[in-house]
Scaffold this motif. Structure first.
Motif, short mmCIF file in Angstrom:
data_model
loop_
_atom_site.label_atom_id
_atom_site.label_comp_id
_atom_site.label_asym_id
_atom_site.label_seq_id
_atom_site.Cartn_x
_atom_site.Cartn_y
_atom_site.Cartn_z
N VAL A 150 -19.30 3.54 -2.25
CA VAL A 150 -18.86 4.89 -2.63
C VAL A 150 -18.04 4.80 -3.92
O VAL A 150 -18.25 5.60 -4.85
N ALA A 151 -17.15 3.84 -4.00
CA ALA A 151 -16.34 3.67 -5.21
C ALA A 151 -17.23 3.41 -6.42
O ALA A 151 -17.00 3.95 -7.52
N GLU A 152 -18.26 2.59 -6.24
CA GLU A 152 -19.18 2.29 -7.33
C GLU A 152 -19.98 3.54 -7.72
O GLU A 152 -20.19 3.81 -8.90
N THR A 153 -20.40 4.32 -6.73
CA THR A 153 -21.10 5.58 -7.00
C THR A 153 -20.23 6.47 -7.89
O THR A 153 -20.68 6.99 -8.90
N LEU A 154 -18.97 6.63 -7.49
CA LEU A 154 -18.07 7.54 -8.20
C LEU A 154 -17.67 6.99 -9.57
O LEU A 154 -17.33 7.77 -10.46
N ARG A 155 -17.74 5.70 -9.74
CA ARG A 155 -17.48 5.11 -11.06
C ARG A 155 -18.57 5.57 -12.05
O ARG A 155 -18.29 5.85 -13.20
N HIS A 156 -19.80 5.68 -11.55
CA HIS A 156 -20.92 6.08 -12.40
C HIS A 156 -21.10 7.60 -12.47
O HIS A 156 -21.59 8.11 -13.47
N GLU A 157 -20.75 8.29 -11.39
CA GLU A 157 -20.86 9.76 -11.34
C GLU A 157 -19.68 10.32 -10.57
O GLU A 157 -19.75 10.50 -9.34
N PRO A 158 -18.56 10.57 -11.27
CA PRO A 158 -17.33 11.02 -10.60
C PRO A 158 -17.48 12.36 -9.86
O PRO A 158 -16.67 12.68 -9.00
N ARG A 159 -18.51 13.11 -10.19
CA ARG A 159 -18.72 14.42 -9.55
C ARG A 159 -19.65 14.33 -8.35
O ARG A 159 -20.07 15.36 -7.82
N HIS A 160 -19.96 13.15 -7.89
CA HIS A 160 -20.95 13.00 -6.81
C HIS A 160 -20.39 13.55 -5.50
O HIS A 160 -19.66 12.88 -4.78
N PHE A 161 -20.74 14.80 -5.21
CA PHE A 161 -20.20 15.47 -4.02
C PHE A 161 -20.67 14.81 -2.73
O PHE A 161 -19.95 14.81 -1.74
N GLY A 162 -21.85 14.22 -2.73
CA GLY A 162 -22.32 13.51 -1.54
C GLY A 162 -21.45 12.30 -1.25
O GLY A 162 -21.08 12.04 -0.10
N ALA A 163 -21.10 11.56 -2.30
CA ALA A 163 -20.24 10.39 -2.13
C ALA A 163 -18.83 10.80 -1.71
O ALA A 163 -18.22 10.16 -0.86
N LEU A 164 -18.33 11.89 -2.31
CA LEU A 164 -16.99 12.36 -1.93
C LEU A 164 -16.96 12.80 -0.47
O LEU A 164 -16.05 12.45 0.28
#
Length: 156
Positions: free
Chosen positions: A96-110
């Motif tokens: 999840v942290a890696e996802t948000l590093r690449h796309e901070p707006r990723h609502f699915g990851a949040l």
């Protein structure tokens, strides 16, 4: 076709569930576009494995995807989902942290991050993550209830 930035700008002010869903679908379509046949193969195989509850296979396919395209946020997000479903919360949180590093707006990851934090009993952390989600989409279905529940739990 709308750009991700356009879709996110509209999502921030969208209030009706149908409009929110349509905007989210548009964002997911962009996120699920790899523009490369080999990456598509890993993504599709991983998603099929995930649907079949074959989490080890899904993790293997999504790992291939993250190795081949480490900048592709959705590969990390999908692997985080597979780890979560297999009960490997630490690995899921790393992805999840890696996802948000690449796309901070990723609502699915949040949303997934908040779910994991609630599962492991970190309600304060879950509240902080949902507050980040609220900045992206204040009218996300069910979000206000989750925020209220967490605030009530933390006040007790």
């Amino acid at each position: 076709m709308d750009s991700l930035d356009d879709l996110f700008d509209r999502l921030r002010t969208a209030a009706s569930p149908a409009e929110i869903e349509a905007l989210q679908d548009g964002i997911w379509q962009l996120w699920l576009t790899t523009a490369h046949p080999l990456l598509d193969k890993y993504l599709e195989a991983g998603m099929r494995a995930l649907s079949a509850e074959e989490y080890t296979l899904a993790i293997r396919e999504f790992t291939e995807l993250t190795v081949a395209a480490p900048e592709y946020a959705e590969g990390w997000n999908k692997r985080a989902t597979a780890y979560y479903l297999r009960g490997e919360f630490k690995a899921a949180l790393r992805d999840v942290a890696e996802t948000l590093r690449h796309e901070p707006r990723h609502f699915g990851a949040l949303s997934g991050w908040a779910t994991i934090l609630r599962t492991i009993g970190d309600n304060r952390g879950a509240l902080r993550v949902l507050q980040r989600l609220e900045k992206l989409c204040p009218h996300w279905p069910g979000l206000q209830n989750q925020l209220r529940d967490l605030r009530d739990t933390l006040e007790d």
